[in-house]
Design a protein around this motif. Structure first.
Motif, PDB file in Angstrom:
ATOM      1  N   UNK A  19      26.408  13.426 -25.699  1.00  0.00           N
ATOM      2  CA  UNK A  19      27.163  12.050 -25.248  1.00  0.00           C
ATOM      3  C   UNK A  19      27.317  11.113 -26.498  1.00  0.00           C
ATOM      4  N   UNK A  20      26.417  11.261 -27.404  1.00  0.00           N
ATOM      5  CA  UNK A  20      26.460  10.308 -28.578  1.00  0.00           C
ATOM      6  C   UNK A  20      27.618  10.572 -29.527  1.00  0.00           C
TER       7      UNK A  20
ATOM      8  N   UNK B  81      21.833   3.273 -18.700  1.00  0.00           N
ATOM      9  CA  UNK B  81      22.522   2.491 -19.187  1.00  0.00           C
ATOM     10  C   UNK B  81      23.986   3.315 -19.758  1.00  0.00           C
ATOM     11  N   UNK B  82      23.693   4.379 -20.457  1.00  0.00           N
ATOM     12  CA  UNK B  82      24.735   4.988 -21.095  1.00  0.00           C
ATOM     13  C   UNK B  82      25.682   5.848 -19.681  1.00  0.00           C
TER      14      UNK B  82
ATOM     15  N   UNK C 193      29.475  -2.357 -24.078  1.00  0.00           N
ATOM     16  CA  UNK C 193      28.263  -3.047 -24.256  1.00  0.00           C
ATOM     17  C   UNK C 193      27.194  -2.217 -23.662  1.00  0.00           C
ATOM     18  N   UNK C 194      27.267  -1.699 -22.632  1.00  0.00           N
ATOM     19  CA  UNK C 194      26.240  -1.044 -21.988  1.00  0.00           C
ATOM     20  C   UNK C 194      25.844   0.284 -22.373  1.00  0.00           C
TER      21      UNK C 194
ATOM     22  N   UNK D 244      22.052   0.896 -24.544  1.00  0.00           N
ATOM     23  CA  UNK D 244      21.390   2.289 -23.997  1.00  0.00           C
ATOM     24  C   UNK D 244      21.121   3.173 -25.349  1.00  0.00           C
ATOM     25  N   UNK D 245      22.145   3.035 -26.461  1.00  0.00           N
ATOM     26  CA  UNK D 245      22.185   4.024 -27.308  1.00  0.00           C
ATOM     27  C   UNK D 245      20.852   3.177 -28.264  1.00  0.00           C
ATOM     28  N   UNK D 246      20.897   1.961 -28.590  1.00  0.00           N
ATOM     29  CA  UNK D 246      20.302   1.382 -29.496  1.00  0.00           C
ATOM     30  C   UNK D 246      18.677   1.442 -28.855  1.00  0.00           C
TER      31      UNK D 246
END
Length: 365
Positions: A218-219, A280-281, A302-303, A307-309
């Motif tokens: 997903x990233x 969140x992702x 933004x969401x 989540x990634x951070x």
């Protein structure tokens, strides 16, 4: 160290808001070619990263960091001067090699230096959190800076600026960073074998590597599609990508507060952080796929970024708690190499999928 880290952060990220659009729209490459470029980048990282980590552990992390910055800067200048797919492939391949030299060195240097300063776990967490917050704040400026450069000097100039910043970062690394490793008598291959063996024997490292490999999909997908979603599906101008990237980066600051609130230093809090980040992702992808509207796209961006951070900060702190100093570059680079192998296949396939479908709207699905 913070000054060097900030310069390196700018040098690596100033191209991020426009990279895919530069390849696709400015140079006229098709989706498959963009996918192949990203696959080439990750394939080179896959084949070299673990060895460059071993080289850093043996010969010194500052030396390899400096070499990586010089090579990456040279590649940015070449990308800025490129006019076709083949030239981009050569330049981006050099960028991958430079990135491979960098990937396991700065982080390994940082956490080894923290231990050398006898900082405890909570102090190390706060110091890393401060560094992440500074870089997240700088990310707010990156989007604006990139937008200004594109507006006044053209998109190619972004890559020339990146080249200059990388060269400056190399100069600062030589000037200010001490060499905190590089006295190993063993050969590089022996160090690499021992580092990989340590990963295979450690249950927590095996779990973290598998989790990170799954997260890579997903990233990397998001990195590929978010710019194209806003310029293609929503038909926004390229100039809007800078402010959107600033919004994306602002979530890193919010993630820092969220992590401190949950208490990452406490036992069992890591699992909660990862659950929050994945949720969140997932929600962001549902919004991207369900509604093609500007406000919904911004909310989804933004969401996902929040989540990634949260994921990356939690993962970085956790993995550096369990790896020994003498194998730190090797193990971190091995992690990057495994993720790159997944991404190399993924990017080649997604580019072909989009070209076959004939529409970028398939991307967020």
């Amino acid at each position: 160290m913070i000054l060097v880290s900030v310069i390196i952060f700018y040098s690596r990220n100033v191209i991020t808001p426009v990279l895919t659009v530069y390849f696709k729209d400015f140079l006229g490459l098709n989706y498959s070619q963009v996918g192949y470029l990203y696959s080439l980048y990750l394939l080179i990282m896959f084949t070299t990263d673990v060895f460059t980590g071993g080289i850093a552990d043996k010969y010194g992390r500052r030396k390899i960091l400096t070499l990586g910055l010089l090579l990456y800067g040279f590649s940015m200048a070449l990308i800025g001067a490129s006019h076709g797919f083949l030239a981009c492939a050569v330049a981006y391949g050099l960028a991958a090699l430079g990135s491979s030299l960098l990937s396991g060195t700065l982080q390994a240097w940082y956490f080894t230096e923290i231990k050398a300063q006898n900082l405890g776990r909570e102090e190390a967490k706060k110091a890393y959190g401060l560094l992440r917050s500074i870089n997240s704040a700088n990310s707010l400026l990156i989007g604006i800076i990139t937008t200004i450069i594109v507006a006044f000097a053209g998109m190619r100039s972004v890559f020339y600026v990146a080249a200059i910043l990388n060269f400056f970062g190399a100069f600062l690394a030589i000037l200010f960073l001490n060499e905190n490793w590089g006295t190993r008598e063993k050969g590089v291959l022996a160090i690499v074998r021992e580092g990989i063996s340590l990963v295979l024997r450690s249950p927590i490292l095996r779990y973290l590597f598998i989790a990170d490999m799954l997260f890579t999909l997903p990233h990397l997908h998001f990195l590929y599609v978010w710019q194209l979603y806003f310029t293609g599906v929503l038909s926004l101008k390229v100039e809007t990508l800078g402010p959107l990237y600033s919004l994306k980066s602002a979530m890193g600051i919010l993630a820092g507060f969220l992590i401190l609130w949950i208490g990452i230093g406490k036992e069992k809090s890591h699992a909660l952080l990862f659950k929050i980040s994945i949720s969140l992702m997932l929600l962001s992808y549902l919004l991207f796929a369900g509604v093609s509207a500007e406000i919904v796209g911004v909310l989804a961006l933004a969401l996902y970024s929040l989540g990634e951070a949260v994921y990356f900060t939690g993962y970085t702190l956790l993995i550096n708690e369990v790896v020994p100093n003498e194998y730190r570059s090797t193990i971190i680079s091995t992690r990057m190499s495994i993720s790159a192998s997944v991404g190399a296949v993924f990017y080649a396939l997604i580019g072909r999928l989009v070209d076959f479908s004939g529409s970028p709207e398939v991307l967020p699905l």
